[in-house]
Design a protein around this motif. Sequence first.
Motif, mmCIF file in Angstrom:
data_model
loop_
_atom_site.group_PDB
_atom_site.id
_atom_site.type_symbol
_atom_site.label_atom_id
_atom_site.label_comp_id
_atom_site.label_asym_id
_atom_site.label_seq_id
_atom_site.Cartn_x
_atom_site.Cartn_y
_atom_site.Cartn_z
ATOM 1 N N PRO A 25 -15.989 -1.489 14.656
ATOM 2 C CA PRO A 25 -17.428 -1.634 14.386
ATOM 3 C C PRO A 25 -17.728 -1.608 12.891
ATOM 4 O O PRO A 25 -16.996 -0.977 12.117
ATOM 5 N N TYR A 26 -18.788 -2.272 12.478
ATOM 6 C CA TYR A 26 -19.212 -2.179 11.084
ATOM 7 C C TYR A 26 -20.198 -1.034 10.895
ATOM 8 O O TYR A 26 -20.496 -0.642 9.752
ATOM 9 N N ALA A 27 -20.699 -0.470 11.999
ATOM 10 C CA ALA A 27 -21.586 0.693 11.928
ATOM 11 C C ALA A 27 -21.560 1.419 13.265
ATOM 12 O O ALA A 27 -21.322 0.817 14.318
ATOM 13 N N GLN A 28 -21.776 2.734 13.227
ATOM 14 C CA GLN A 28 -21.925 3.524 14.436
ATOM 15 C C GLN A 28 -22.876 4.679 14.146
ATOM 16 O O GLN A 28 -22.876 5.219 13.048
ATOM 17 N N VAL A 29 -23.689 5.035 15.119
ATOM 18 C CA VAL A 29 -24.686 6.084 14.953
ATOM 19 C C VAL A 29 -24.557 7.053 16.124
ATOM 20 O O VAL A 29 -24.654 6.648 17.292
ATOM 21 N N ALA A 30 -24.331 8.325 15.827
ATOM 22 C CA ALA A 30 -24.187 9.340 16.865
ATOM 23 C C ALA A 30 -25.539 9.670 17.481
ATOM 24 O O ALA A 30 -26.571 9.677 16.798
ATOM 25 N N ALA A 31 -25.542 9.940 18.784
ATOM 26 C CA ALA A 31 -26.781 10.243 19.495
ATOM 27 C C ALA A 31 -26.488 11.134 20.693
ATOM 28 O O ALA A 31 -25.332 11.285 21.108
ATOM 29 N N THR A 32 -27.548 11.717 21.249
ATOM 30 C CA THR A 32 -27.443 12.548 22.454
ATOM 31 C C THR A 32 -28.550 12.157 23.419
ATOM 32 O O THR A 32 -29.701 11.952 23.003
ATOM 33 N N ALA A 33 -28.206 12.048 24.679
ATOM 34 C CA ALA A 33 -29.198 11.815 25.735
ATOM 35 C C ALA A 33 -29.291 13.080 26.573
ATOM 36 O O ALA A 33 -28.279 13.534 27.127
ATOM 37 N N ALA A 34 -30.465 13.674 26.675
ATOM 38 C CA ALA A 34 -30.680 14.898 27.441
ATOM 39 C C ALA A 34 -31.521 14.604 28.676
ATOM 40 O O ALA A 34 -32.320 13.670 28.694
ATOM 41 N N GLU A 35 -31.332 15.417 29.719
ATOM 42 C CA GLU A 35 -32.063 15.274 30.977
ATOM 43 C C GLU A 35 -31.934 13.853 31.534
ATOM 44 O O GLU A 35 -32.917 13.226 31.929
ATOM 45 N N VAL A 36 -30.716 13.362 31.557
ATOM 46 C CA VAL A 36 -30.456 12.028 32.104
ATOM 47 C C VAL A 36 -30.723 12.043 33.606
ATOM 48 O O VAL A 36 -30.261 12.948 34.313
ATOM 49 N N PRO A 37 -31.474 11.090 34.137
ATOM 50 C CA PRO A 37 -31.784 11.062 35.573
ATOM 51 C C PRO A 37 -30.523 10.926 36.418
ATOM 52 O O PRO A 37 -29.546 10.288 36.018
ATOM 53 N N LYS A 38 -30.596 11.509 37.608
ATOM 54 C CA LYS A 38 -29.435 11.524 38.492
ATOM 55 C C LYS A 38 -29.661 10.699 39.744
ATOM 56 O O LYS A 38 -30.711 10.768 40.380
ATOM 57 N N GLY A 39 -28.653 9.900 40.101
ATOM 58 C CA GLY A 39 -28.544 9.282 41.411
ATOM 59 C C GLY A 39 -29.645 8.334 41.798
ATOM 60 O O GLY A 39 -30.304 7.723 40.963
ATOM 61 N N VAL A 40 -29.851 8.210 43.107
ATOM 62 C CA VAL A 40 -30.729 7.189 43.657
ATOM 63 C C VAL A 40 -32.214 7.536 43.567
ATOM 64 O O VAL A 40 -33.059 6.700 43.848
ATOM 65 N N ASP A 41 -32.542 8.766 43.173
ATOM 66 C CA ASP A 41 -33.949 9.153 43.122
ATOM 67 C C ASP A 41 -34.637 8.724 41.830
ATOM 68 O O ASP A 41 -35.854 8.813 41.709
ATOM 69 N N GLU A 42 -33.878 8.291 40.855
ATOM 70 C CA GLU A 42 -34.436 7.858 39.577
ATOM 71 C C GLU A 42 -33.858 6.487 39.237
ATOM 72 O O GLU A 42 -32.875 6.052 39.809
ATOM 73 N N ALA A 43 -34.486 5.821 38.301
ATOM 74 C CA ALA A 43 -33.990 4.498 37.905
ATOM 75 C C ALA A 43 -33.650 4.458 36.430
ATOM 76 O O ALA A 43 -33.884 3.485 35.743
ATOM 77 N N GLY A 44 -33.100 5.532 35.931
ATOM 78 C CA GLY A 44 -32.659 5.569 34.554
ATOM 79 C C GLY A 44 -33.756 5.936 33.582
ATOM 80 O O GLY A 44 -34.941 5.948 33.913
ATOM 81 N N ARG A 45 -33.350 6.259 32.356
ATOM 82 C CA ARG A 45 -34.295 6.589 31.301
ATOM 83 C C ARG A 45 -33.821 5.940 30.018
ATOM 84 O O ARG A 45 -32.638 5.973 29.682
ATOM 85 N N LEU A 46 -34.759 5.330 29.297
ATOM 86 C CA LEU A 46 -34.455 4.714 28.009
ATOM 87 C C LEU A 46 -34.550 5.758 26.902
ATOM 88 O O LEU A 46 -35.549 6.475 26.797
ATOM 89 N N TYR A 47 -33.510 5.830 26.084
ATOM 90 C CA TYR A 47 -33.450 6.769 24.974
ATOM 91 C C TYR A 47 -33.488 5.997 23.656
ATOM 92 O O TYR A 47 -32.690 5.081 23.447
ATOM 93 N N GLU A 48 -34.424 6.374 22.783
ATOM 94 C CA GLU A 48 -34.537 5.735 21.481
ATOM 95 C C GLU A 48 -33.592 6.407 20.494
ATOM 96 O O GLU A 48 -33.549 7.630 20.400
ATOM 97 N N VAL A 49 -32.845 5.597 19.756
ATOM 98 C CA VAL A 49 -31.930 6.096 18.734
ATOM 99 C C VAL A 49 -32.329 5.488 17.396
ATOM 100 O O VAL A 49 -32.424 4.260 17.259
ATOM 101 N N ASP A 50 -32.578 6.339 16.413
ATOM 102 C CA ASP A 50 -32.931 5.882 15.073
ATOM 103 C C ASP A 50 -31.682 5.319 14.396
ATOM 104 O O ASP A 50 -30.703 6.034 14.180
ATOM 105 N N VAL A 51 -31.712 4.023 14.083
ATOM 106 C CA VAL A 51 -30.565 3.381 13.436
ATOM 107 C C VAL A 51 -30.977 2.795 12.085
ATOM 108 O O VAL A 51 -30.409 1.806 11.619
ATOM 109 N N THR A 52 -31.971 3.423 11.463
ATOM 110 C CA THR A 52 -32.432 2.966 10.156
ATOM 111 C C THR A 52 -31.259 2.875 9.184
ATOM 112 O O THR A 52 -30.442 3.803 9.098
ATOM 113 N N GLY A 53 -31.189 1.778 8.468
ATOM 114 C CA GLY A 53 -30.096 1.571 7.525
ATOM 115 C C GLY A 53 -29.052 0.594 8.025
ATOM 116 O O GLY A 53 -28.225 0.117 7.244
#
Length: 230
Positions: free
Chosen positions: A130-158
């Motif tokens: 890769p020419y760039a990589q940005v570390a991130a954390t996703a918390a409280e990720v939805p589980k299984g068939v009762d949820e349809a995922g969650r979008l997490y914003e990652v600041d990649v300024t620069g």
Amino acid sequence: MRPDPPIPALALSSIVLLVVGCGQNMASKPTSSGDAASAETDQGAIAAAAASASPCSGGAVKDDGSVETGYGYVPSATMGQYVQEFHSDELESRELARVCVCWLRSRSDDALDFEVVFYQQQGDRPAPTPYAQVAATAAEVPKGVDEAGRLYEVDVTGVTVPEGTSYIGVRWDPSADDLFFVCTDTSEQTGYVNVFSSEDRSPAWTNIKDSKDSIFRPHRAILVRAQASE
């Protein structure tokens, strides 16, 4: 004695999370065959509204806002990554502000450490590193068939994407954060987008459309979005 052949990444290491339900900012699917005709029309409007209201909606969005499944890796893998094709013309500027990634899980651990990774194009696929990589954390990720995922914003300024085609995606350690999945859109109305996979035991990039594994046949796009700086 001849050495054993390398293990194909997409044959043995990639896994999918089967059908998921409806969650916030995600479009629902028709469940009644009798209502399918009218629901199909409604589905397009719902998906468009959901996509426009969700994170990074003002940037390059390949998905329609719905989540049907997710791509992951078996826990014996120590590195796995999925990257999606983007083009600089899809962005208002080559200078990025954020990347949004949708995650799902199927185990009790609800937090995931990952990297957003950026690759230049080399030939018809991502470059080896890769020419760039940005570390991130996703918390409280939805589980299984009762949820349809969650979008997490990652600041990649620069981070500045190269002119033309490049690849943006995620990389994580499935042995440390097992059975997490990148949300996937398999809606027929969504245009097909190239997604490549790589993992520690088979580091060469593989376009999932070339995989013999049937789990990738319905693929259209993964929910990885990019938004330029204003």
